[in-house]
Write an enzyme that holds these catalytic residues in place. Structure first.
Site, PDB file in Angstrom:
ATOM      1  N   CYS A 152     -10.045   4.167  -0.387  1.00 49.22           N
ATOM      2  CA  CYS A 152     -10.544   3.196  -1.351  1.00 49.22           C
ATOM      3  C   CYS A 152     -11.371   2.087  -0.713  1.00 49.22           C
ATOM      4  O   CYS A 152     -11.991   1.309  -1.415  1.00 49.22           O
ATOM      5  CB  CYS A 152      -9.363   2.572  -2.094  1.00 49.22           C
ATOM      6  N   ARG A 243       0.553  -4.625  -8.619  1.00 44.21           N
ATOM      7  CA  ARG A 243      -0.314  -3.688  -7.889  1.00 44.21           C
ATOM      8  C   ARG A 243      -1.007  -2.783  -8.906  1.00 44.21           C
ATOM      9  O   ARG A 243      -0.443  -1.800  -9.371  1.00 44.21           O
ATOM     10  CB  ARG A 243       0.529  -2.853  -6.911  1.00 44.21           C
ATOM     11  N   ARG A 245      -3.731  -0.093 -10.016  1.00 42.04           N
ATOM     12  CA  ARG A 245      -4.506   1.014  -9.462  1.00 42.04           C
ATOM     13  C   ARG A 245      -5.030   1.872 -10.615  1.00 42.04           C
ATOM     14  O   ARG A 245      -4.382   2.002 -11.652  1.00 42.04           O
ATOM     15  CB  ARG A 245      -3.648   1.878  -8.527  1.00 42.04           C
TER      16      ARG A 245
END
Length: 434
Positions: A152, A243, A245
């Protein structure tokens, strides 16, 4: 601790070659000090066996074999589908898909330290390749699902900023990582799995004003013929960490897959907080060498910040606060939720510092606590950490949150099985003779 080594007489015929091979495998799973304690020998003795200065005793082999079987996270006994694990890291994707009865048949991970942790936990039941760019896609085993957390850095806010500051390209123009998505694409094209799951940072959507994501989407949908479903998921529902994603799920046909089937635990009332993953330090858990110490299993002092580092972080935070910037450390207590754990955590631990009280310096999370924060370590599963703290912090910071992947795998499974059944019932095409 009682010795695991049986009597000397019982195994005197074991060959030195076999013992050395087993010793090498075991050392991929345990640090030297830990292994020495398991074998009830002095670390210096173990070092002499490893260096070849002294031949290891024949009776050591059964103990080594026992350790090789210890804590290996095996595949399901009766799997319902097969998957491959690309850019595997330390196996978070694998844990999620094995939890819903999938079998991993191939792995690719280039980092040698991540490979070490991966092997320590999953063994060596199939081949693990390094550089995926050098792998012939046609040699990869057939599978039903391709899973990949492709790198990423070229798409993340931090990665783009760093590359811009260095005058380097990013995204698909990045020679080292940006084009790795296309290795995923060529494998999808060659192997035609029924489905895939790809994971990346939230910023993938907005990178290069959306052009990067447009290319990815066009490749998956138009070039490869998959029906694409994308969703940003915050791991906060499962672990005490913010978090976010992006998860990309694709199927060879429109199977009716819907994100509405995703079961997101309600965090409005009862929600995970840091005390759920921190060492309790009250004697209720067994002390673990290197991370905790003493009968109460208190966190080893090495994780407490030095006066110099703590002063630097406070001064740095005050400086940027005065400038109107948001930079600073993240000091949290046991009832709080942490920021995102990153791969840079090994540097100073500033994004997640555990308060030790008003008159004490805070401390970093231990790697074991990072394992719990990322969902690798659970009451049912003890995840082996065979590498240094620096490598462990990098690995967990780069990893996926296991329960997130497991939940996505759960809602993917019936659609995967449906497509697998259709493929199995399709008549074979007879070759045309010319």
């Amino acid at each position: 601790m009682s010795s695991m080594i049986p009597t000397k007489k019982a195994f005197s015929a074991s060959s030195t070659k076999d013992i050395r091979a087993a010793l090498k495998q075991v050392r991929m799973r345990f640090k030297q000090r830990e292994l020495a304690e398991h074998l009830s020998v002095d670390p210096k003795t173990l070092a002499r066996w490893e260096s070849g200065a002294v031949n290891p005793p024949a009776y050591l082999l059964p103990a080594l074999h026992q350790l090789l079987e210890l804590n290996v996270l095996g595949s399901p006994e009766h799997p319902e589908f097969k998957f491959i694990d690309l850019f595997a890291g330390i196996g978070g994707m694998r844990l999620g898909f094995e939890a819903v009865n999938g079998k991993c048949v191939y792995t690719s991970e280039w980092n040698k330290y991540s490979q070490q942790t991966y092997r320590a936990n999953f063994g060596g039941h199939h081949r693990i390749d390094g550089d995926i760019t050098k792998v012939d896609e046609n040699t990869i085993p057939d599978h039903d699902v391709l899973v990949a957390g492709f790198p990423c850095q070229p798409f993340s806010i931090a990665g783009v900023s760093k590359k811009n500051s260095l005058g380097r390209a990013h995204g698909f123009a990045c020679e080292t990582q940006g084009t790795l998505f296309f290795d995923v694409a060529r494998i999808l094209k060659a192997k035609q799995p029924s489905a895939f799951l790809l994971e990346n940072v939230k910023n993938l959507i907005s990178h290069d004003k959306g052009r990067t994501y447009s290319i990815i989407r066009a490749t998956l949908e138009k070039d490869l013929g998959y029906t694409l479903h994308a969703k940003i998921i915050d791991a906060r529902h499962w672990t005490p960490q913010h978090r976010e994603r992006i998860i990309l799920v694709g199927f060879k046909k429109n199977t009716g897959f819907s994100w509405d089937d995703l079961d997101l635990p309600d965090i409005s009332n009862v929600h995970p907080v840091l005390k759920d993953i921190l060492h309790p330090e009250d004697g209720s858990e067994q002390s673990e060498i290197h991370f905790t110490t003493g009968t109460r299993a208190t966190v080893d002092p090495r994780y407490t910040l030095s006066n110099k580092l703590w002063k630097y972080l406070q001064d740095y935070s005050a400086k940027h606060k005065a400038m109107g910037n948001g930079f600073g450390f993240g000091l949290v207590g046991k009832n709080d939720v942490a920021r995102t754990l990153s791969a840079r955590y090994y540097k100073d631990g500033s994004e997640i510092l555990i308060s030790r009280g008003k008159n004490s310096n805070p401390r970093r999370l231990t790697p074991r606590e990072c394992s719990r924060l990322m969902g690798f370590n659970t009451k049912e599963r003890n995840f082996t950490i065979p590498v240094s703290d620096t490598q462990a912090y990098k690995q967990f910071g780069n990893a996926v949150v296991v329960p997130v992947i497991q939940e996505v795998a759960r809602i993917m499974k019936p659609h995967v099985l449906s497509l697998k059944a259709v493929k199995a019932s399709a008549p074979e095409v007879e070759p045309v003779l010319v």
